[in-house]
Design a protein around this motif. Structure first.
Motif, PDB file in Angstrom:
ATOM      1  N   UNK A 171      31.599  45.010  36.483  1.00 56.38           N
ATOM      2  CA  UNK A 171      31.588  45.841  37.693  1.00 56.38           C
ATOM      3  C   UNK A 171      32.708  45.383  38.619  1.00 56.38           C
ATOM      4  N   UNK A 172      32.505  44.305  39.338  1.00 56.03           N
ATOM      5  CA  UNK A 172      33.532  43.728  40.201  1.00 56.03           C
ATOM      6  C   UNK A 172      34.292  42.665  39.421  1.00 56.03           C
ATOM      7  N   UNK A 173      35.601  42.843  39.296  1.00 53.11           N
ATOM      8  CA  UNK A 173      36.461  41.840  38.680  1.00 53.11           C
ATOM      9  C   UNK A 173      37.284  41.156  39.770  1.00 53.11           C
ATOM     10  N   UNK A 174      38.040  40.135  39.425  1.00 56.42           N
ATOM     11  CA  UNK A 174      38.891  39.467  40.397  1.00 56.42           C
ATOM     12  C   UNK A 174      40.083  40.361  40.697  1.00 56.42           C
ATOM     13  N   UNK A 205      38.561  41.344  51.024  1.00 57.39           N
ATOM     14  CA  UNK A 205      39.851  41.341  51.721  1.00 57.39           C
ATOM     15  C   UNK A 205      41.019  41.703  50.816  1.00 57.39           C
ATOM     16  N   UNK A 206      40.996  41.237  49.550  1.00 56.67           N
ATOM     17  CA  UNK A 206      42.200  41.299  48.727  1.00 56.67           C
ATOM     18  C   UNK A 206      42.098  42.177  47.484  1.00 56.67           C
ATOM     19  N   UNK A 207      40.930  42.725  47.205  1.00 52.44           N
ATOM     20  CA  UNK A 207      40.798  43.584  46.029  1.00 52.44           C
ATOM     21  C   UNK A 207      41.367  44.964  46.374  1.00 52.44           C
ATOM     22  N   UNK A 208      42.566  45.269  45.873  1.00 54.07           N
ATOM     23  CA  UNK A 208      43.289  46.457  46.301  1.00 54.07           C
ATOM     24  C   UNK A 208      42.627  47.758  45.875  1.00 54.07           C
ATOM     25  N   UNK A 209      41.769  47.717  44.858  1.00 54.67           N
ATOM     26  CA  UNK A 209      41.053  48.925  44.474  1.00 54.67           C
ATOM     27  C   UNK A 209      39.939  49.275  45.452  1.00 54.67           C
ATOM     28  N   UNK A 210      39.519  48.286  46.242  1.00 52.46           N
ATOM     29  CA  UNK A 210      38.344  48.482  47.082  1.00 52.46           C
ATOM     30  C   UNK A 210      38.578  48.203  48.563  1.00 52.46           C
ATOM     31  N   UNK A 211      39.405  47.221  48.883  1.00 53.68           N
ATOM     32  CA  UNK A 211      39.591  46.823  50.280  1.00 53.68           C
ATOM     33  C   UNK A 211      40.229  47.951  51.083  1.00 53.68           C
ATOM     34  N   UNK A 212      39.514  48.427  52.062  1.00 47.11           N
ATOM     35  CA  UNK A 212      40.032  49.481  52.927  1.00 47.11           C
ATOM     36  C   UNK A 212      40.108  50.850  52.291  1.00 47.11           C
TER      37      UNK A 212
END
Length: 233
Positions: free
Chosen positions: A132-135, A187-194
């Protein structure tokens, strides 16, 4: 708690060994068939008894080692509720808890990568997120009942509401990363952050990724708990 992160280099799959050193009870999460000898050797070296094999979901990129481990150790197989599997010893539901000695494993439903996916929170601190959530990423959503909107909701409403200090251990990593935290991924997961839900859906639906190399054999075998012989018959 005894905790080990183990790696299969062919499929970039992480297997996790969790145990109570006082009772010597252990569980393996997402074992890989080709690594069963490694896992059994480690259990023997550490003096552990394997009580359970657990799956985060029905995998499409590797064959689980559950059937072989059950045969060799007598452990019980645990899979997410609603998974299309008829050979498990136990189906685990959202918020169910499994005790391994004094270690508590809580199941958190995180569908979206597949239609029956669980993350496992160990003693409230170690989160095994499966695919589901990866790094700095997330699992794909284009087969096995996957759905991008469902995955977005699962991650943002179920996982990102855990404390920022919760340590994240994914089911895979293809760049050598081993561990993260909920705070880092927010903060840093570009697929999800913001990202909005709609933007995430558009992104995931446009990935056009090739199928996993082992998908044909892996899904069939994993629906039989890794019993390869039954697939070949």
């Amino acid at each position: 708690m005894l905790f080990r992160q183990l790696f299969d280099p062919v499929t970039s799959t992480y297997t996790y060994l969790v145990a109570d050193p006082q009772t010597a009870e252990a569980v393996l999460i997402d074992p890989v068939l080709e690594q069963v000898e490694r896992d059994v050797t480690l259990l023997n070296q550490l003096g552990l008894t394997l009580s359970y094999c657990m799956e985060t979901h029905v995998h499409a990129d590797h064959i689980t080692g559950a059937a072989e481990l059950r045969k060799r150790t007598g452990c019980r197989g645990v899979v997410p509720k609603q998974a299309q599997i008829d050979c498990a010893d136990r189906f685990i539901s959202d918020r169910d808890r499994l005790q391994v000695g004094a270690v508590e494993i809580e199941a958190i439903a995180t569908p979206g990568h597949t239609d029956s996916h669980m993350a496992y929170l160990i003693d409230g601190t170690h989160l095994l997120t499966g695919d589901s959530l990866l790094i700095r990423g997330c699992g794909r959503t284009d087969f096995q009942g996957g759905d991008a909107g469902t995955l977005f909701d699962a991650i943002t409403q179920r996982l990102f509401t855990l404390p920022d200090s919760t340590v994240v251990y994914p089911g895979h990593d293809y760049q050598g990363r081993t561990v993260s935290t909920i705070g880092e991924e927010k903060q840093w997961n570009l697929r999800l952050a913001g990202q909005s839900r709609d933007a995430f859906i558009q992104l995931m639906n446009g990935l056009n990724l090739p199928d996993p190399k082992k998908i044909a054999e892996a899904v069939q075998a994993n629906e039989r708990c890794g019993n390869v012989a039954s697939v070949m018959a």
